[in-house]
Design a protein around this motif. Sequence first.
Motif, PDB file in Angstrom:
ATOM      1  N   LEU A 258       0.834  -1.202   0.000  1.00 58.32           N
ATOM      2  CA  LEU A 258       0.000   0.000   0.000  1.00 58.32           C
ATOM      3  C   LEU A 258       0.872   1.258   0.000  1.00 58.32           C
ATOM      4  N   MET A 259       1.919   1.241   0.782  1.00 55.77           N
ATOM      5  CA  MET A 259       2.837   2.382   0.829  1.00 55.77           C
ATOM      6  C   MET A 259       3.465   2.622  -0.545  1.00 55.77           C
ATOM      7  N   GLY A 260       3.858   1.540  -1.223  1.00 57.16           N
ATOM      8  CA  GLY A 260       4.443   1.668  -2.555  1.00 57.16           C
ATOM      9  C   GLY A 260       3.487   2.326  -3.526  1.00 57.16           C
ATOM     10  N   MET A 261       2.242   1.910  -3.476  1.00 63.14           N
ATOM     11  CA  MET A 261       1.231   2.483  -4.355  1.00 63.14           C
ATOM     12  C   MET A 261       1.012   3.968  -4.035  1.00 63.14           C
ATOM     13  N   MET A 262       1.002   4.307  -2.755  1.00 66.22           N
ATOM     14  CA  MET A 262       0.705   5.672  -2.347  1.00 66.22           C
ATOM     15  C   MET A 262       1.869   6.635  -2.591  1.00 66.22           C
ATOM     16  N   ILE A 263       3.103   6.169  -2.461  1.00 69.61           N
ATOM     17  CA  ILE A 263       4.243   7.091  -2.585  1.00 69.61           C
ATOM     18  C   ILE A 263       4.673   7.279  -4.030  1.00 69.61           C
ATOM     19  N   GLU A 264       4.346   6.343  -4.884  1.00 69.08           N
ATOM     20  CA  GLU A 264       4.800   6.363  -6.281  1.00 69.08           C
ATOM     21  C   GLU A 264       4.577   7.708  -6.983  1.00 69.08           C
ATOM     22  N   PRO A 265       3.412   8.354  -6.877  1.00 66.49           N
ATOM     23  CA  PRO A 265       3.224   9.620  -7.588  1.00 66.49           C
ATOM     24  C   PRO A 265       4.114  10.757  -7.087  1.00 66.49           C
ATOM     25  N   TYR A 266       4.661  10.636  -5.880  1.00 60.75           N
ATOM     26  CA  TYR A 266       5.441  11.712  -5.283  1.00 60.75           C
ATOM     27  C   TYR A 266       6.944  11.571  -5.492  1.00 60.75           C
ATOM     28  N   LEU A 267       7.388  10.408  -5.958  1.00 66.47           N
ATOM     29  CA  LEU A 267       8.822  10.195  -6.131  1.00 66.47           C
ATOM     30  C   LEU A 267       9.374  11.132  -7.197  1.00 66.47           C
ATOM     31  N   THR A 268      10.579  11.579  -6.988  1.00 61.80           N
ATOM     32  CA  THR A 268      11.201  12.553  -7.890  1.00 61.80           C
ATOM     33  C   THR A 268      11.788  11.904  -9.136  1.00 61.80           C
ATOM     34  N   GLU A 269      11.825  10.599  -9.165  1.00 57.37           N
ATOM     35  CA  GLU A 269      12.377   9.855 -10.296  1.00 57.37           C
ATOM     36  C   GLU A 269      11.310   8.881 -10.798  1.00 57.37           C
ATOM     37  N   LYS A 270      11.261   8.677 -12.109  1.00 56.83           N
ATOM     38  CA  LYS A 270      10.289   7.739 -12.676  1.00 56.83           C
ATOM     39  C   LYS A 270      10.587   6.343 -12.150  1.00 56.83           C
ATOM     40  N   ILE A 271       9.523   5.610 -11.864  1.00 58.07           N
ATOM     41  CA  ILE A 271       9.675   4.276 -11.297  1.00 58.07           C
ATOM     42  C   ILE A 271       8.774   3.301 -12.034  1.00 58.07           C
ATOM     43  N   ASP A 272       9.241   2.079 -12.188  1.00 56.76           N
ATOM     44  CA  ASP A 272       8.424   0.991 -12.722  1.00 56.76           C
ATOM     45  C   ASP A 272       7.644   0.442 -11.527  1.00 56.76           C
ATOM     46  N   SER A 273       6.441   0.969 -11.335  1.00 57.20           N
ATOM     47  CA  SER A 273       5.682   0.640 -10.118  1.00 57.20           C
ATOM     48  C   SER A 273       5.287  -0.835 -10.069  1.00 57.20           C
ATOM     49  N   ALA A 274       5.006  -1.444 -11.214  1.00 57.11           N
ATOM     50  CA  ALA A 274       4.662  -2.874 -11.209  1.00 57.11           C
ATOM     51  C   ALA A 274       5.852  -3.689 -10.711  1.00 57.11           C
ATOM     52  N   ARG A 275       7.038  -3.353 -11.167  1.00 55.15           N
ATOM     53  CA  ARG A 275       8.249  -4.074 -10.742  1.00 55.15           C
ATOM     54  C   ARG A 275       8.483  -3.875  -9.239  1.00 55.15           C
ATOM     55  N   MET A 276       8.328  -2.632  -8.777  1.00 54.11           N
ATOM     56  CA  MET A 276       8.502  -2.346  -7.361  1.00 54.11           C
ATOM     57  C   MET A 276       7.501  -3.142  -6.522  1.00 54.11           C
ATOM     58  N   LEU A 277       6.238  -3.156  -6.934  1.00 54.27           N
ATOM     59  CA  LEU A 277       5.217  -3.881  -6.176  1.00 54.27           C
ATOM     60  C   LEU A 277       5.480  -5.384  -6.181  1.00 54.27           C
ATOM     61  N   LYS A 278       5.956  -5.915  -7.292  1.00 56.00           N
ATOM     62  CA  LYS A 278       6.307  -7.343  -7.325  1.00 56.00           C
ATOM     63  C   LYS A 278       7.405  -7.645  -6.305  1.00 56.00           C
ATOM     64  N   MET A 279       8.406  -6.777  -6.237  1.00 55.81           N
ATOM     65  CA  MET A 279       9.485  -6.985  -5.259  1.00 55.81           C
ATOM     66  C   MET A 279       8.952  -6.936  -3.839  1.00 55.81           C
ATOM     67  N   ILE A 280       8.085  -5.978  -3.579  1.00 56.89           N
ATOM     68  CA  ILE A 280       7.515  -5.852  -2.235  1.00 56.89           C
ATOM     69  C   ILE A 280       6.732  -7.117  -1.878  1.00 56.89           C
ATOM     70  N   ILE A 281       5.938  -7.603  -2.813  1.00 54.97           N
ATOM     71  CA  ILE A 281       5.098  -8.767  -2.551  1.00 54.97           C
ATOM     72  C   ILE A 281       5.922 -10.026  -2.289  1.00 54.97           C
TER      73      ILE A 281
END
Length: 194
Positions: free
Chosen positions: A37-60
């Motif tokens: 949930l934190m990953g999903m919520m912080i993603e729009p605020y990060l100063t660098e582009k992020i592959d959110s699907a990849r990040m969420l997979k790692m978290i899971i």
Amino acid sequence: MLEVLHLAEKLKMEMRHSWLSNGRRESVAEHTWRVSLMGMMIEPYLTEKIDSARMLKMIIIHDLVEAEATDIPAFDTMNDAELKKQKVINETKAIENLRNMLPAPLGEETYELWMEFENKATFEAKVANALDKLEAQIQHNEADISTWLEIEHKMTFMMSKHTDFNPVLTEFKDLIEAEGSAKLKEAGIDMTKK
């Protein structure tokens, strides 16, 4: 896949050192859910582009190894090199077992994502790792101070090494740290003398 899903059920029963605000211990699965949930919520605020699907997979998957290797709290390995080494061995064996359980492409992807997270090899991995540490502190802040070990008083102020690569994560860490500091102060624990 069904075999791995049955194994993953153990994360609902594997208890962490963290306590909830209602006095119950937290499971690994609950921790992982909130980091997601934190990953999903912080993603729009990060100063660098992020592959959110990849990040969420790692978290899971980052704690999936604990279904086999169990959870060992960070404070147990901080000053015990032998335990830290054994934890790495146990978790590496567990991720290799998971890779072998799953069909080739999925098993290999799971293994590679876990290794990426562990090695903090990418921006996504660094963010996922930082959120993992921050969530643990949020949970401590929510729990009764009587559940904190003395080492956790100091650990409240040790998150910078996980967050200072990104100003948004540093700002988030500062807010969480301030909550922890206020909780310690309210409990009469003076960190200036430690």
